[in-house]
Design a protein around this motif. Sequence first.
Motif, PDB file in Angstrom:
ATOM      1  N   ILE A  49      39.741  49.048  37.734  1.00 27.78           N
ATOM      2  CA  ILE A  49      39.371  47.687  38.111  1.00 27.78           C
ATOM      3  C   ILE A  49      40.464  46.696  37.723  1.00 27.78           C
ATOM      4  O   ILE A  49      40.834  45.797  38.494  1.00 27.78           O
ATOM      5  N   ALA A  52      43.321  47.040  40.076  1.00 27.38           N
ATOM      6  CA  ALA A  52      42.982  46.454  41.370  1.00 27.38           C
ATOM      7  C   ALA A  52      43.117  44.938  41.345  1.00 27.38           C
ATOM      8  O   ALA A  52      43.606  44.321  42.298  1.00 27.38           O
ATOM      9  N   VAL A  53      42.689  44.333  40.238  1.00 27.46           N
ATOM     10  CA  VAL A  53      42.772  42.868  40.135  1.00 27.46           C
ATOM     11  C   VAL A  53      44.211  42.405  39.972  1.00 27.46           C
ATOM     12  O   VAL A  53      44.640  41.420  40.589  1.00 27.46           O
ATOM     13  N   VAL A  56      46.528  45.264  43.254  1.00 27.40           N
ATOM     14  CA  VAL A  56      46.083  45.412  44.641  1.00 27.40           C
ATOM     15  C   VAL A  56      45.769  44.054  45.263  1.00 27.40           C
ATOM     16  O   VAL A  56      46.216  43.753  46.384  1.00 27.40           O
ATOM     17  N   TYR A  57      45.014  43.230  44.547  1.00 26.13           N
ATOM     18  CA  TYR A  57      44.648  41.928  45.119  1.00 26.13           C
ATOM     19  C   TYR A  57      45.859  41.053  45.428  1.00 26.13           C
ATOM     20  O   TYR A  57      45.951  40.487  46.522  1.00 26.13           O
ATOM     21  N   PRO A  58      46.836  40.903  44.500  1.00 21.73           N
ATOM     22  CA  PRO A  58      48.006  40.085  44.848  1.00 21.73           C
ATOM     23  C   PRO A  58      48.792  40.626  46.041  1.00 21.73           C
ATOM     24  O   PRO A  58      49.294  39.846  46.859  1.00 21.73           O
ATOM     25  N   ILE A  60      47.634  42.451  48.615  1.00 25.56           N
ATOM     26  CA  ILE A  60      46.882  42.174  49.842  1.00 25.56           C
ATOM     27  C   ILE A  60      46.914  40.685  50.164  1.00 25.56           C
ATOM     28  O   ILE A  60      47.074  40.278  51.326  1.00 25.56           O
ATOM     29  N   SER A  61      46.779  39.849  49.147  1.00 24.33           N
ATOM     30  CA  SER A  61      46.816  38.404  49.362  1.00 24.33           C
ATOM     31  C   SER A  61      48.164  37.967  49.922  1.00 24.33           C
ATOM     32  O   SER A  61      48.230  37.120  50.831  1.00 24.33           O
TER      33      SER A  61
END
Length: 345
Positions: A49, A52-53, A56-58, A60-61
């Motif tokens: 998790i 991912a935070v 992965v999130y940056p 994809i953003s």
Amino acid sequence: MSTELGPTPVKAPASGSADLHHAPKGVGEDNRIKSQGRWASWLLAPTIIALAVVIVYPVISAIVMSFQKDAGLDPATGLFVAGGPAGVQNYVNWIAQQCAASGGGTVACPAGTLGAQFWSATATTFFFTIVTVTLETVLGFWMAMIMARTFKGRSLVRAAVLVPWAIPTAVTAKLWLFIFAFEGIANKLFNTSILWTGGEWPAKWAVIIADTWKTTPFMALLILAGLQMIPAEVYEAARVDGATAWQRFRLITLPLVKPALMVAILFRTLDALRMFDLPYILTGGANNTTTLSILVISQIRQGFNAAAALSTITFIIIFLVAFIFVRFLGANVVEQSGGAGKGKK
């Protein structure tokens, strides 16, 4: 006299007692493995998790933002526009070095603008990467060979070698900025009058020298770990067979240290491809020392979405380099290990 052996009698369970049922062989082991797997999943969940935070999130953003227009003044109308979908236009603008025209559409970016520096920044990034990684690998290997020997004060030498790597990069850049000043130590020591940060090639070599001094201990540490995995008996057997020092290095040291060496080169290459703070502080990106990371930071001040497209391009370049290292340079190591395992079977 012959004796017939009949079947072994089985004693019936006592009256009122429950029948004994034995679980099939392996069921208990499977349940234990499943239980351990579920427990391992729960233990790994927080790390997954967090990754991912943080990662992965940056990513994809940034990819989503790269397909959006930057808000600003419309060159055709002079009015402020809030942006909107841009498709792949941001990527095309960077790769083709195109800028928005005042009458609409795009034109070739004028010299000196950020859009006109993409390919030069890419070339500079790869130049720094190839030269610094090569120098650091050669010097790091030499330092690792020395530190792998047994001599008095070896622990002190190992600790002293790691000092440059332990210094923060920003501090290293400032340190070398003072050394390469016109009245600095470098010119005084060699009795020269070089403007180290005032010309293209002196500035590039200043960055290379500073980065090599900073990161060579990292290479030496990883290579030393690989050297210490080689059994001493192998060298003793080679000496008994009459192998020279060069033959021992070429036929024993290099093949056996190759896995650790490839990992060290891979890590250092990926780190050099995103080089930012050292050239930024040392030269400010002037004199053709702008790397892709410096270009991304400069573009952020003018538009986040275009900067996101450039950062995505940089990410793809680094990913492709990593893939080439793992797929082609690391393939022989995997095949040899697999072959050895099959042979033993």
